[in-house]
Design a protein around this motif. Sequence first.
Motif, short mmCIF file in Angstrom:
data_model
loop_
_atom_site.label_atom_id
_atom_site.label_comp_id
_atom_site.label_asym_id
_atom_site.label_seq_id
_atom_site.Cartn_x
_atom_site.Cartn_y
_atom_site.Cartn_z
N LEU A 197 47.66 38.26 42.82
CA LEU A 197 47.14 38.39 41.45
C LEU A 197 45.75 39.03 41.43
CD1 LEU A 197 48.13 34.87 40.13
CD2 LEU A 197 49.11 37.05 39.41
N ALA A 210 42.57 39.29 38.76
CA ALA A 210 41.99 38.92 37.45
C ALA A 210 40.83 39.88 37.17
CB ALA A 210 41.57 37.46 37.48
N THR A 263 36.49 41.01 41.05
CA THR A 263 35.16 41.04 41.67
C THR A 263 35.13 40.42 43.06
OG1 THR A 263 34.52 38.96 40.62
CG2 THR A 263 33.98 40.98 39.42
N VAL A 298 36.78 43.51 46.66
CA VAL A 298 35.78 43.59 47.73
C VAL A 298 36.43 43.21 49.07
CG1 VAL A 298 33.59 42.63 48.57
CG2 VAL A 298 33.88 43.09 46.13
N LEU A 315 46.30 40.96 35.79
CA LEU A 315 46.46 40.05 34.65
C LEU A 315 45.70 40.54 33.42
CD1 LEU A 315 46.06 36.66 36.58
CD2 LEU A 315 48.17 37.82 35.94
N ALA A 321 42.48 30.31 32.27
CA ALA A 321 42.07 30.81 33.60
C ALA A 321 41.42 32.19 33.54
CB ALA A 321 43.28 30.87 34.52
N LYS A 333 22.73 31.84 37.12
CA LYS A 333 22.60 32.19 38.55
C LYS A 333 23.77 33.04 39.02
CE LYS A 333 18.91 29.76 39.34
NZ LYS A 333 17.65 30.42 39.50
N PHE A 334 24.65 33.39 38.13
CA PHE A 334 25.90 34.02 38.54
C PHE A 334 25.79 35.54 38.58
CE2 PHE A 334 30.23 35.28 38.66
CZ PHE A 334 30.94 34.23 39.21
N ILE A 369 28.97 41.64 36.37
CA ILE A 369 29.90 40.73 37.06
C ILE A 369 30.31 39.59 36.12
CG2 ILE A 369 30.03 38.97 38.90
CD1 ILE A 369 30.21 41.61 40.22
N ALA A 402 34.21 38.83 35.94
CA ALA A 402 34.70 37.69 36.73
C ALA A 402 35.28 36.60 35.84
CB ALA A 402 33.55 37.13 37.56
N GLY A 407 39.24 31.32 36.59
CA GLY A 407 40.41 31.11 37.46
C GLY A 407 40.23 31.81 38.79
N ASN A 465 37.43 32.47 40.20
CA ASN A 465 36.37 31.78 40.95
C ASN A 465 36.95 30.61 41.75
OD1 ASN A 465 33.77 29.71 40.89
ND2 ASN A 465 33.23 31.86 41.11
N ALA A 525 40.22 30.19 42.51
CA ALA A 525 41.22 30.66 43.47
C ALA A 525 40.56 31.33 44.67
CB ALA A 525 42.19 31.61 42.78
N SER A 526 39.33 31.81 44.51
CA SER A 526 38.63 32.42 45.65
C SER A 526 38.37 31.35 46.72
CB SER A 526 37.29 33.02 45.21
OG SER A 526 37.52 34.10 44.34
N SER A 544 31.75 29.52 45.64
CA SER A 544 32.44 29.58 44.33
C SER A 544 31.72 28.57 43.41
CB SER A 544 33.91 29.21 44.46
OG SER A 544 34.59 30.15 45.22
N MET A 591 23.50 36.37 43.15
CA MET A 591 24.47 37.14 43.93
C MET A 591 24.57 36.70 45.37
SD MET A 591 24.42 40.95 42.70
CE MET A 591 23.05 41.55 43.63
C1 FAD Z 1 27.96 41.31 43.31
C2 FAD Z 1 28.74 40.02 43.26
C3 FAD Z 1 28.05 38.86 42.92
C4 FAD Z 1 28.74 37.65 42.86
N1 FAD Z 1 28.04 36.52 42.54
C5 FAD Z 1 28.69 35.34 42.47
C6 FAD Z 1 27.98 34.16 42.12
O1 FAD Z 1 26.77 34.18 41.85
N2 FAD Z 1 28.69 32.99 42.09
C7 FAD Z 1 30.01 32.93 42.40
O2 FAD Z 1 30.59 31.86 42.33
N3 FAD Z 1 30.71 34.04 42.72
C8 FAD Z 1 30.08 35.25 42.79
N4 FAD Z 1 30.78 36.36 43.13
C9 FAD Z 1 32.21 36.26 43.52
C10 FAD Z 1 33.20 36.53 42.37
O3 FAD Z 1 32.61 37.32 41.38
C11 FAD Z 1 33.67 35.23 41.69
O4 FAD Z 1 34.29 34.36 42.61
C12 FAD Z 1 34.62 35.48 40.50
O5 FAD Z 1 34.67 34.35 39.67
C13 FAD Z 1 36.03 35.85 40.92
O6 FAD Z 1 36.79 36.02 39.76
P1 FAD Z 1 37.69 37.30 39.50
O7 FAD Z 1 38.32 37.12 38.17
O8 FAD Z 1 36.90 38.54 39.68
O9 FAD Z 1 38.75 37.11 40.66
P2 FAD Z 1 39.59 38.22 41.44
O10 FAD Z 1 38.70 39.00 42.36
O11 FAD Z 1 40.47 38.98 40.52
O12 FAD Z 1 40.52 37.24 42.29
C14 FAD Z 1 39.99 36.37 43.27
C15 FAD Z 1 41.13 35.57 43.90
O13 FAD Z 1 41.71 34.71 42.93
C16 FAD Z 1 43.12 34.97 42.78
N5 FAD Z 1 43.38 34.75 41.36
C17 FAD Z 1 42.73 35.29 40.31
N6 FAD Z 1 43.19 34.78 39.16
C18 FAD Z 1 44.15 33.89 39.48
C19 FAD Z 1 44.99 33.01 38.72
N7 FAD Z 1 44.93 32.95 37.37
N8 FAD Z 1 45.88 32.23 39.39
C20 FAD Z 1 45.94 32.26 40.72
N9 FAD Z 1 45.17 33.06 41.50
C21 FAD Z 1 44.28 33.86 40.88
C22 FAD Z 1 43.29 36.40 43.27
O14 FAD Z 1 44.60 36.65 43.73
C23 FAD Z 1 42.28 36.45 44.40
O15 FAD Z 1 42.81 35.85 45.56
C24 FAD Z 1 30.13 37.60 43.18
C25 FAD Z 1 30.81 38.80 43.50
C26 FAD Z 1 30.11 39.98 43.54
C27 FAD Z 1 30.87 41.24 43.90
#
Ligand code: FAD
Length: 299
Positions: free
Chosen positions: A30, A32, A35, A39, A55, A76, A103-104, A109, A113, A116, A118, A120-121, A126, A195
Motif C-alpha cells: 500500500l 498512502a 513519505t 524513501v 490509496l 487512516a 515536531k513533525f 511532509i 504523510a 495510518g 505512520n 504501519a511504518s 514513528s 525530521m
Molecule cells: C523528511 C522526512 C521527515 C520525516 N519526519 C518525521 C517525523 O518528524 N516524525 C515521524 O513520525 N515520521 C517522520 N517521517 C516519516 C514519515 O513521514 C511518517 O512515518 C509518515 O507518517 C508515513 O506516512 P505515509 O502516509 O507517508 O506512509 P507511506 O510512506 O505511504 O507508507 C508507509 C508504510 O505504511 C504502509 N501503509 C500506509 N498506509 C497504510 C494503511 N492504511 N494500511 C496498511 N498499511 C499502510 C505502507 O505500505 C508502508 O509500508 C519523515 C519522513 C521524511 C521523508
Amino acid sequence: MVLPRFEVIVPSSLREALDVLEKYGREARLLAGGTELLVLLRDRRIPVPKYIVSLRKLRKELSYVKEENGWIRIGALTSIWDLNQSILGKDLRYAGFTDVFHKFGTISIRFMATIGGNIASSTPYSDYLTLLLVYDARVRLISTSGERIVALEDFVLDKRELDIKPGELIAEILFKKPGSSCSSSFIKFDRRELMIAGVVTSAAFMCLDENNVITDVKISFDMVKAKHIPRRARRTEAFLLNREFSEEALNEAIEKVLPSEMERRSDWWTTAEYRLEMSKVVLKRNLLRIYERLKRRTP
Ligand SMILES: Cc1cc2nc3c(=O)[nH]c(=O)nc-3n(C[C@H](O)[C@H](O)[C@H](O)COP(=O)(O)OP(=O)(O)OC[C@H]3O[C@@H](n4cnc5c(N)ncnc54)[C@H](O)[C@@H]3O)c2cc1C
C-alpha cells in the motif's frame, strides 16, 4: 538514486482496493502519503513489490476525525496537517497531538504523510505511534472477509513488523474519549528536533482528581526494552497511579522505577547512559507539562 520499477494500481474506492489486495496478496504494497515507503524503495532498504496500490483516491472515505459514542475515530488516510485542524488540535485532552504536529518533519511532509502510514511504518521514530500508545489506541483492520480490531500495542510487533495479514489494510485508529481532567504531552529530545529520530522520544497521558491524585497515567518511549519500537513504561505507570502528584513522587519514579524497566542502547549517535538520563528528564518534563496544562486549563 532512482526508484526501482513496479506497477502502480490506483483503486477508486475502498471496495476496489480490498479486491486488489485480495487478488495480489503479498505481491502488493500500500502507498498512502509515500513519505516513508518511497524513501525506503529508493534507497533499496526493502524488497521491491510487484504492485504498489495507491490509496490516494480513498482520501474522501478514509480521511476524518470523528467523536462518536464516547470514542475518537481517526481515518487512516488523515494527513498530519488535517489532524491538527481537527478537534485533536484544539482540546486540552489531546494536547500531545499538537506537540507531535510541531515536531513533525516539514510543512510539506505534514500535508502528505498520513497517520495510518505512520503506524504501519512501525519504527522507533514513528511519533504518532509513540503518542497513540498512551491513549490505549486500537486499530481497525479491514479486508474482503471482514474486519477486526486490535490493540495498537499488539498490532506493532517489531520494527517494520505488524500483525497484518495479506489482504488487510488499516482503515481507522480509535481510542476512548478521555475525561476533562486528563491531558497529554509529547517531547522529542535532540539537538536537532525536526525530521529526525531524537535521542529520546516520549509521550505521557495523565488524569488528576480535585486533590491532585493521579487517577490515570500512561507513559511511552521510543523504546523501553530491547525491541526497537515504541512501548509503554508500565512499571513506572503502576508506581505513579493513585499517588498524589508531587516533585518527590516524580523523582522517585524517574530515579528508582524507570531505570528498572528501561534498556537503552548505545549507537553512533549517543550512549545508552546518556539516553537513560535524558529519558528521566523527558518523562519528568512531560508530566510537569501535563500538570501545568491541567491547572491552566489550556493546551
Ligand atoms: C523528511 C522526512 C521527515 C520525516 N519526519 C518525521 C517525523 O518528524 N516524525 C515521524 O513520525 N515520521 C517522520 N517521517 C516519516 C514519515 O513521514 C511518517 O512515518 C509518515 O507518517 C508515513 O506516512 P505515509 O502516509 O507517508 O506512509 P507511506 O510512506 O505511504 O507508507 C508507509 C508504510 O505504511 C504502509 N501503509 C500506509 N498506509 C497504510 C494503511 N492504511 N494500511 C496498511 N498499511 C499502510 C505502507 O505500505 C508502508 O509500508 C519523515 C519522513 C521524511 C521523508
